[in-house]
Design an enzyme around this catalytic site. Sequence first.
Site, mmCIF file in Angstrom:
data_model
loop_
_atom_site.group_PDB
_atom_site.id
_atom_site.type_symbol
_atom_site.label_atom_id
_atom_site.label_comp_id
_atom_site.label_asym_id
_atom_site.label_seq_id
_atom_site.Cartn_x
_atom_site.Cartn_y
_atom_site.Cartn_z
ATOM 1 N N HIS A 16 0.836 -1.205 0.000
ATOM 2 C CA HIS A 16 0.000 0.000 0.000
ATOM 3 C C HIS A 16 0.873 1.257 0.000
ATOM 4 O O HIS A 16 0.562 2.236 -0.675
ATOM 5 C CB HIS A 16 -0.901 0.021 1.237
ATOM 6 C CG HIS A 16 -1.947 -1.053 1.238
ATOM 7 N ND1 HIS A 16 -3.291 -0.795 1.296
ATOM 8 C CD2 HIS A 16 -1.839 -2.408 1.156
ATOM 9 C CE1 HIS A 16 -3.977 -1.936 1.265
ATOM 10 N NE2 HIS A 16 -3.102 -2.923 1.194
ATOM 11 N N ASP A 50 -6.328 5.787 2.080
ATOM 12 C CA ASP A 50 -6.300 4.401 1.630
ATOM 13 C C ASP A 50 -7.726 3.858 1.734
ATOM 14 O O ASP A 50 -8.416 4.098 2.727
ATOM 15 C CB ASP A 50 -5.353 3.596 2.535
ATOM 16 C CG ASP A 50 -5.066 2.213 2.002
ATOM 17 O OD1 ASP A 50 -6.022 1.472 1.716
ATOM 18 O OD2 ASP A 50 -3.882 1.875 1.842
ATOM 19 N N THR A 92 -5.612 0.114 -3.502
ATOM 20 C CA THR A 92 -4.389 -0.472 -4.080
ATOM 21 C C THR A 92 -4.715 -1.634 -5.017
ATOM 22 O O THR A 92 -3.826 -2.160 -5.669
ATOM 23 C CB THR A 92 -3.473 -1.025 -2.965
ATOM 24 O OG1 THR A 92 -4.243 -1.915 -2.167
ATOM 25 C CG2 THR A 92 -2.906 0.078 -2.124
ATOM 26 N N ALA A 117 14.660 -8.795 -4.516
ATOM 27 C CA ALA A 117 15.228 -8.413 -5.820
ATOM 28 C C ALA A 117 14.770 -7.005 -6.211
ATOM 29 O O ALA A 117 13.740 -6.540 -5.727
ATOM 30 C CB ALA A 117 14.739 -9.399 -6.879
ATOM 31 N N HIS A 148 2.377 -14.364 -6.906
ATOM 32 C CA HIS A 148 1.213 -14.554 -6.020
ATOM 33 C C HIS A 148 0.044 -13.691 -6.482
ATOM 34 O O HIS A 148 -1.001 -13.668 -5.848
ATOM 35 C CB HIS A 148 1.604 -14.185 -4.594
ATOM 36 C CG HIS A 148 1.845 -12.711 -4.396
ATOM 37 N ND1 HIS A 148 2.677 -11.975 -5.227
ATOM 38 C CD2 HIS A 148 1.360 -11.815 -3.490
ATOM 39 C CE1 HIS A 148 2.693 -10.710 -4.826
ATOM 40 N NE2 HIS A 148 1.897 -10.597 -3.781
ATOM 41 N N ALA A 150 -6.742 -12.245 -0.211
ATOM 42 C CA ALA A 150 -7.252 -10.899 -0.533
ATOM 43 C C ALA A 150 -7.705 -10.821 -1.988
ATOM 44 O O ALA A 150 -8.417 -11.697 -2.476
ATOM 45 C CB ALA A 150 -6.196 -9.853 -0.181
HETATM 46 C C1 UDX Z 1 -0.493 -6.710 -0.965
HETATM 47 C C2 UDX Z 1 -1.424 -7.732 -1.585
HETATM 48 O O1 UDX Z 1 -0.800 -8.989 -1.626
HETATM 49 C C3 UDX Z 1 -1.868 -7.300 -2.933
HETATM 50 O O2 UDX Z 1 -2.734 -8.264 -3.466
HETATM 51 C C4 UDX Z 1 -2.534 -5.952 -2.882
HETATM 52 O O3 UDX Z 1 -2.953 -5.608 -4.170
HETATM 53 C C5 UDX Z 1 -1.557 -4.950 -2.300
HETATM 54 O O4 UDX Z 1 -1.114 -5.409 -1.036
HETATM 55 P P1 UDX Z 1 1.979 -7.578 -1.705
HETATM 56 O O5 UDX Z 1 1.688 -8.913 -1.174
HETATM 57 O O6 UDX Z 1 3.132 -6.887 -1.179
HETATM 58 O O7 UDX Z 1 0.744 -6.575 -1.628
HETATM 59 O O8 UDX Z 1 2.128 -7.779 -3.302
HETATM 60 P P2 UDX Z 1 2.274 -6.754 -4.465
HETATM 61 O O9 UDX Z 1 1.074 -5.886 -4.554
HETATM 62 O O10 UDX Z 1 2.570 -7.543 -5.659
HETATM 63 O O11 UDX Z 1 3.515 -5.849 -4.088
HETATM 64 C C6 UDX Z 1 4.806 -6.361 -3.939
HETATM 65 C C7 UDX Z 1 5.791 -5.264 -4.261
HETATM 66 O O12 UDX Z 1 7.060 -5.670 -3.780
HETATM 67 C C8 UDX Z 1 5.925 -5.007 -5.755
HETATM 68 O O13 UDX Z 1 5.932 -3.625 -5.999
HETATM 69 C C9 UDX Z 1 7.278 -5.603 -6.105
HETATM 70 O O14 UDX Z 1 7.981 -4.913 -7.111
HETATM 71 C C10 UDX Z 1 8.018 -5.499 -4.794
HETATM 72 N N1 UDX Z 1 9.054 -6.532 -4.685
HETATM 73 C C11 UDX Z 1 8.710 -7.816 -4.398
HETATM 74 C C12 UDX Z 1 10.374 -6.165 -4.890
HETATM 75 O O15 UDX Z 1 10.670 -5.003 -5.172
HETATM 76 N N2 UDX Z 1 11.324 -7.130 -4.770
HETATM 77 C C13 UDX Z 1 11.032 -8.407 -4.462
HETATM 78 O O16 UDX Z 1 11.961 -9.207 -4.365
HETATM 79 C C14 UDX Z 1 9.681 -8.766 -4.268
#
Ligand code: UDX
Length: 488
Positions: free
Chosen positions: A25, A131, A153, A364, A381, A404
């Site tokens: 978020h 939010d 988000t 990464a 995921h 979610a």
């Molecule tokens: C959560 C929920 O899982 C998601 O469904 C919702 O839409 C927002 O909140 P998250 O689980 O963190 O988010 O997943 P995601 O929304 O995909 O965000 C992950 C972020 O971490 C991405 O911006 C990705 O670029 C970053 N990331 C992940 C990295 O920069 N490096 C990594 O190694 C892994």
Amino acid sequence: MAEKLATSTQFPPHVLLFPFPFQGHITPMLHLAELLSLGGLHVTFINTVHNHKRLLSNADFRSHFSRRYTGFRFESISDGLPDDQPRSEEKRLLDVHASLRASAKPALKELISSGGVASGGRGAVSCVIADGILGFVREVAEDLGIPVIYFRTVCASAVWTFFSIPNLIQAKELPFQGNDLDKPVGSVEGMEDFLRRGDLPSFCRVDDLSAPSFQFVLSETRHPKTIGLILNTFEDLEKPMLDHIRARVPNLYAIGPFHAHLRAKLEAQSIKQYINLQEEEDRSCMEWLDRQPDKSVIYVSLGSLITVSRETLTELWHGLLNSGQRFLWVIRRGSVTDDDGGEKFVAEIKEKITKTTAYIVGWAPQKEALSHRAVGGFLTHSGWNSTLESIICGVPMICWPHFADQPVNARMVETVWKLGVTIKSSCDRVDIEKKIRDLMEVRKDEFLERAEKMANLAKQSVSKGGSSWCYLDRLIKDISCMAAQKSI
Ligand code: UDX
């Protein structure tokens, strides 16, 4: 009674943003804040004390904001939790939310009404961007007579499923009768042809609608009285769902993908540097990618929140190995349950891989990795940020949704946009291997072709004159009008 605050036209309009304190978020909300700042608004960004300390420890972060943006200020508020309590896990969402509401609501009201955020050459707050799961931020703004726009988000399709929950209850599709998650769902308008029970947001999987997680979603996602909703998506990707939402929300601003939009705006001002504000990254994987053939690597990451059992990861590990593909795998520290957070697991498998075909990191530079020529697929995921990042880089996906909004995102990727395949949460090594082979070998060209087309549409949307670019202009104009009206 509303406490009206004085505003002045001598300062730029001032917008205050408050994200839910999870990484998925904060990052898009920060990108949004930067976009608004580049558009000439004054910005106050609220972090929890815990997260702000983490961000401040990043030297790039400090210099990025102090050098680039005038009129941008961070404020921090306690989330009410003990310092040493872990926060970033899916199972903690309700606890963090409850504690934040109790602790941050009065603090936010005090911060705005005391005039603290308006000091030092800034006007009073003209608009709050909350939010979409923080109803208390709207309550504070309403008490103080400040207009509120929500930011969700998640994607438009997910927002629409949340908006449709009352219809699902009325049609007796919720709670589910029986355990068949593949049963079609008919009460989400526009999705009747493809949506199944298991694709609804995971909070819907309850036997009893009075369950706290369901009640949380029901109360937090209705967005009563909102004058606007900002989404991190773009018109060409989700037009039908955006149209449904438009009928419910007066002003809809689809201005994503935010990270690419921000990059485009910075480049338009000849600013090259674009920093990643996330955890400590292991950039050695980029050199590893440089040594791999084009489109040969599958990038594997399960985002910033999910925890999985050692047993599940073992199935993933064998599925990856048996597929015969090269892979770059992010195993986040603390993401493996029934282990010491994953360290043992990582140490064991690192011994078994050869660095020519696989590489493992704790975190990464994901956006860069996805745009690397060597990456040909993303096992994800299906978090919305990851999905959008994959879309704009033209990388097809293997979706492995966990909770979610992720199941809805995965369904859209597979069935509507046809940009990838899905594996079920209960999958084993055989299913994983098969889906990887489908994406990286059997249907590779077909997926790459469609992914490239969608990536081009995404890039156009954030270019000058594109749909997201124009919606952002409108958002900034609308906020400026709010400021002007307040000062009359
Ligand atoms: C959560 C929920 O899982 C998601 O469904 C919702 O839409 C927002 O909140 P998250 O689980 O963190 O988010 O997943 P995601 O929304 O995909 O965000 C992950 C972020 O971490 C991405 O911006 C990705 O670029 C970053 N990331 C992940 C990295 O920069 N490096 C990594 O190694 C892994």
